[in-house]
Enzyme design. Structure first.
Site, mmCIF file in Angstrom:
data_model
loop_
_atom_site.group_PDB
_atom_site.id
_atom_site.type_symbol
_atom_site.label_atom_id
_atom_site.label_comp_id
_atom_site.label_asym_id
_atom_site.label_seq_id
_atom_site.Cartn_x
_atom_site.Cartn_y
_atom_site.Cartn_z
ATOM 1 N N ASP A 136 0.978 -1.216 -0.052
ATOM 2 C CA ASP A 136 0.032 -0.164 -0.077
ATOM 3 C C ASP A 136 0.850 1.291 -0.051
ATOM 4 O OD1 ASP A 136 -2.444 -1.492 0.049
ATOM 5 O OD2 ASP A 136 -2.331 -1.596 2.151
ATOM 6 N N ASP A 152 -7.195 -1.408 -4.860
ATOM 7 C CA ASP A 152 -8.208 -1.011 -3.840
ATOM 8 C C ASP A 152 -9.070 0.097 -4.514
ATOM 9 O OD1 ASP A 152 -6.950 -2.512 -1.863
ATOM 10 O OD2 ASP A 152 -5.854 -1.016 -1.134
#
Length: 218
Positions: A136, A152
């Site tokens: 991330d 995402d």
């Protein structure tokens, strides 16, 4: 002159199945490639944990390794998310064969690409196969208190489109479900015959019309 028949509202619409499958495949491949490429750039250029401001506090880059789900929940159950992602992938591919709607093709393409992006991390990144940590790096603290990635974004976008298409009643095959409320409003109104007594200006058949005498104002 022949009478025209009304077309039903739920006739198949949208692209044929082959075109819809192409859209799903292209979107999924593009999302997966973009997700993995950006993660490669982050891993190779950013130190883990360091923040880089792109647009002040609106957009920051911060490299973190997520062993769990969103917000790093259930960090000790990475293998469960790997299995779930694999099952979701199989389900998406199975349902993709029924798609005729361009909107649903976009939904399934983005969802498939996003799921594959994070599944690739869990399968092939450290520490081991099936237990890999998801990369991330996108941070927008003013909008959501979490760090996420391109996969995402694709998944969340597909969920938004899913809700929109469901509300509009668009089916996988391109047909539209008409609610009973709208169906009733589309029905033609049927006039009732009030009978001859209600119409004083137009006498019934066979009756002599009443002639009013001409009056002069002179």
């Amino acid at each position: 002159m022949p009478e025209e028949t009304a077309q039903p509202k739920n006739t198949p619409a949208g692209p044929p199945r082959i075109r819809a499958l192409v859209v799903v495949a292209v979107l999924a491949a593009t999302a997966l490639a973009l997700d993995q490429f950006t993660k490669y750039l982050v891993v190779s250029t950013l130190p883990e944990g360091e923040q880089v401001k792109v647009l002040g506090d609106l957009l920051l880059l911060q490299f973190v390794k997520n062993p769990g789900a969103a917000f790093s929940l259930a960090a000790g159950s990475t293998w469960i998310f790997s299995i779930l992602a694999a099952v979701v992938t199989v389900v998406i591919i199975a349902f993709a064969r029924r798609i005729r709607s361009m909107g649903w093709a976009v939904v399934f393409g983005l969802l498939l690409g996003g799921v594959l992006g994070n599944l690739t991390d869990r399968l092939f990144r450290e520490p081991s196969f099936g237990l890999g940590h998801v990369i991330d790096f996108i941070s927008t603290p003013w909008m959501i208190p979490a760090i996420y990635n391109i996969a995402d974004i694709c998944i969340v976008t597909s969920m938004g489109l899913f809700i929109l298409l469901t509300i509009r009643g668009v089916n996988l095959d391109g047909t539209r479900t008409v609610s009973s409320k709208h169906a009733n409003t589309d029905a033609p109104a049927v006039a009732t015959d009030p009978g001859p007594a209600a119409d004083t200006d137009h006498p019934a058949d066979g009756a002599e019309p009443r002639v009013e005498p001409h009056r002069s104002d002179a």
